[in-house]
Design a protein around this motif. Sequence first.
Motif, PDB file in Angstrom:
ATOM      1  N   THR A   1       0.842  -1.196   0.000  1.00 45.68           N
ATOM      2  CA  THR A   1       0.000   0.000   0.000  1.00 45.68           C
ATOM      3  C   THR A   1       0.879   1.249   0.000  1.00 45.68           C
ATOM      4  OG1 THR A   1      -1.796  -1.134   1.154  1.00 45.68           O
ATOM      5  CG2 THR A   1      -1.775   1.266   1.282  1.00 45.68           C
ATOM      6  N   ALA A   2       1.901   1.267   0.836  1.00 39.92           N
ATOM      7  CA  ALA A   2       2.816   2.410   0.898  1.00 39.92           C
ATOM      8  C   ALA A   2       3.553   2.588  -0.431  1.00 39.92           C
ATOM      9  CB  ALA A   2       3.802   2.239   2.049  1.00 39.92           C
ATOM     10  N   ASP A   3       3.917   1.482  -1.066  1.00 40.76           N
ATOM     11  CA  ASP A   3       4.571   1.562  -2.383  1.00 40.76           C
ATOM     12  C   ASP A   3       3.655   2.238  -3.402  1.00 40.76           C
ATOM     13  OD1 ASP A   3       6.790   0.228  -1.366  1.00 40.76           O
ATOM     14  OD2 ASP A   3       6.229  -1.722  -2.238  1.00 40.76           O
ATOM     15  N   VAL A   4       2.388   1.854  -3.400  1.00 40.81           N
ATOM     16  CA  VAL A   4       1.422   2.439  -4.330  1.00 40.81           C
ATOM     17  C   VAL A   4       1.260   3.938  -4.050  1.00 40.81           C
ATOM     18  CG1 VAL A   4      -1.033   2.486  -4.958  1.00 40.81           C
ATOM     19  CG2 VAL A   4       0.189   0.312  -4.884  1.00 40.81           C
ATOM     20  N   VAL A   5       1.116   4.299  -2.775  1.00 37.08           N
ATOM     21  CA  VAL A   5       0.924   5.710  -2.424  1.00 37.08           C
ATOM     22  C   VAL A   5       2.150   6.533  -2.822  1.00 37.08           C
ATOM     23  CG1 VAL A   5       0.631   7.336  -0.502  1.00 37.08           C
ATOM     24  CG2 VAL A   5      -0.704   5.222  -0.563  1.00 37.08           C
ATOM     25  N   THR A   6       3.338   6.057  -2.482  1.00 40.05           N
ATOM     26  CA  THR A   6       4.541   6.836  -2.780  1.00 40.05           C
ATOM     27  C   THR A   6       4.768   6.951  -4.293  1.00 40.05           C
ATOM     28  OG1 THR A   6       5.943   4.887  -2.459  1.00 40.05           O
ATOM     29  CG2 THR A   6       5.687   6.368  -0.586  1.00 40.05           C
ATOM     30  N   THR A   7       4.473   5.908  -5.040  1.00 37.84           N
ATOM     31  CA  THR A   7       4.618   5.972  -6.491  1.00 37.84           C
ATOM     32  C   THR A   7       3.578   6.895  -7.101  1.00 37.84           C
ATOM     33  OG1 THR A   7       5.513   3.715  -6.531  1.00 37.84           O
ATOM     34  CG2 THR A   7       4.686   4.604  -8.614  1.00 37.84           C
ATOM     35  N   ALA A   8       2.341   6.806  -6.641  1.00 36.27           N
ATOM     36  CA  ALA A   8       1.257   7.618  -7.200  1.00 36.27           C
ATOM     37  C   ALA A   8       1.461   9.100  -6.926  1.00 36.27           C
ATOM     38  CB  ALA A   8      -0.084   7.161  -6.636  1.00 36.27           C
ATOM     39  N   PHE A   9       2.016   9.454  -5.778  1.00 36.14           N
ATOM     40  CA  PHE A   9       2.149  10.862  -5.396  1.00 36.14           C
ATOM     41  C   PHE A   9       3.535  11.442  -5.645  1.00 36.14           C
ATOM     42  CE2 PHE A   9      -1.795   9.983  -3.233  1.00 36.14           C
ATOM     43  CZ  PHE A   9      -2.445  11.201  -3.208  1.00 36.14           C
ATOM     44  N   LYS A  10       4.466  10.654  -6.162  1.00 37.29           N
ATOM     45  CA  LYS A  10       5.843  11.157  -6.281  1.00 37.29           C
ATOM     46  C   LYS A  10       5.948  12.374  -7.195  1.00 37.29           C
ATOM     47  CE  LYS A  10       7.330   8.220 -10.025  1.00 37.29           C
ATOM     48  NZ  LYS A  10       8.124   7.194 -10.525  1.00 37.29           N
ATOM     49  N   ASP A  11       5.093  12.494  -8.212  1.00 34.80           N
ATOM     50  CA  ASP A  11       5.146  13.622  -9.129  1.00 34.80           C
ATOM     51  C   ASP A  11       4.032  14.645  -8.885  1.00 34.80           C
ATOM     52  OD1 ASP A  11       7.390  12.573 -10.464  1.00 34.80           O
ATOM     53  OD2 ASP A  11       6.117  11.295 -11.712  1.00 34.80           O
ATOM     54  N   ALA A  12       3.356  14.534  -7.757  1.00 32.19           N
ATOM     55  CA  ALA A  12       2.268  15.475  -7.442  1.00 32.19           C
ATOM     56  C   ALA A  12       2.837  16.876  -7.261  1.00 32.19           C
ATOM     57  CB  ALA A  12       1.535  15.039  -6.181  1.00 32.19           C
ATOM     58  N   LYS A  13       2.107  17.851  -7.756  1.00 29.48           N
ATOM     59  CA  LYS A  13       2.551  19.244  -7.637  1.00 29.48           C
ATOM     60  C   LYS A  13       2.401  19.720  -6.195  1.00 29.48           C
ATOM     61  CE  LYS A  13       1.280  20.314 -12.345  1.00 29.48           C
ATOM     62  NZ  LYS A  13       0.353  20.995 -13.232  1.00 29.48           N
ATOM     63  N   ALA A  14       3.336  20.535  -5.783  1.00 32.21           N
ATOM     64  CA  ALA A  14       3.283  21.097  -4.435  1.00 32.21           C
ATOM     65  C   ALA A  14       1.990  21.885  -4.258  1.00 32.21           C
ATOM     66  CB  ALA A  14       4.492  21.988  -4.196  1.00 32.21           C
ATOM     67  N   GLY A  15       1.305  21.631  -3.146  1.00 34.60           N
ATOM     68  CA  GLY A  15       0.069  22.345  -2.832  1.00 34.60           C
ATOM     69  C   GLY A  15      -1.157  21.879  -3.591  1.00 34.60           C
TER      70      GLY A  15
END
Length: 169
Positions: free
Chosen positions: A120-134
């Motif tokens: 689950t943590a792997d999925v979350v970190t991969t999914a959000f790694k390129d999320a824009k700040a804010g």
Amino acid sequence: MRKLTLIASALALTGCLALSACNNQQDNGQQQAQQQPAQVPKPTDPNDTKAWGAYLGQIVQKNMQGMTAPQPYAYIVPAGDTDEAKDARDRQLSNIQDIVARGVLPGNLLAIGGPDSAKTADVVTTAFKDAKAGSFKGVIVVVIGDKADEQRVEDVLKPTNATIRYIEM
């Protein structure tokens, strides 16, 4: 004398109303306790998707405060290392990545959990790694997992300004 009788009557009536209200509150409390569904225990079989859905669903229900949207976005990350489990996990990752890329309106809640906290943590970190700040300001992100995975999940979510609720299983 008449005034004393009126005051005594008023006090007696107030006492009866207060007592009645207390009794009604106790009855309402008993009814509410009876109406609350039984707590679903943590499933022992990581492949029992129905049981995990019920278990994780109750955790999401308990953590919806502050959500103004009609319903949460909820994702169960499958456990296991079979090709089928990997494909299902990849589909969930793709779904979450799409949401992260599009953005989520403030007031919404995104919940992610599964039987295997590390996956689950792997999925979350991969999914959000390129999320824009804010980009998730005003959005509640609930991640359900083990304490060991909390820090890496929070590290990737913090820059998004999401309201992070990491819930230990």
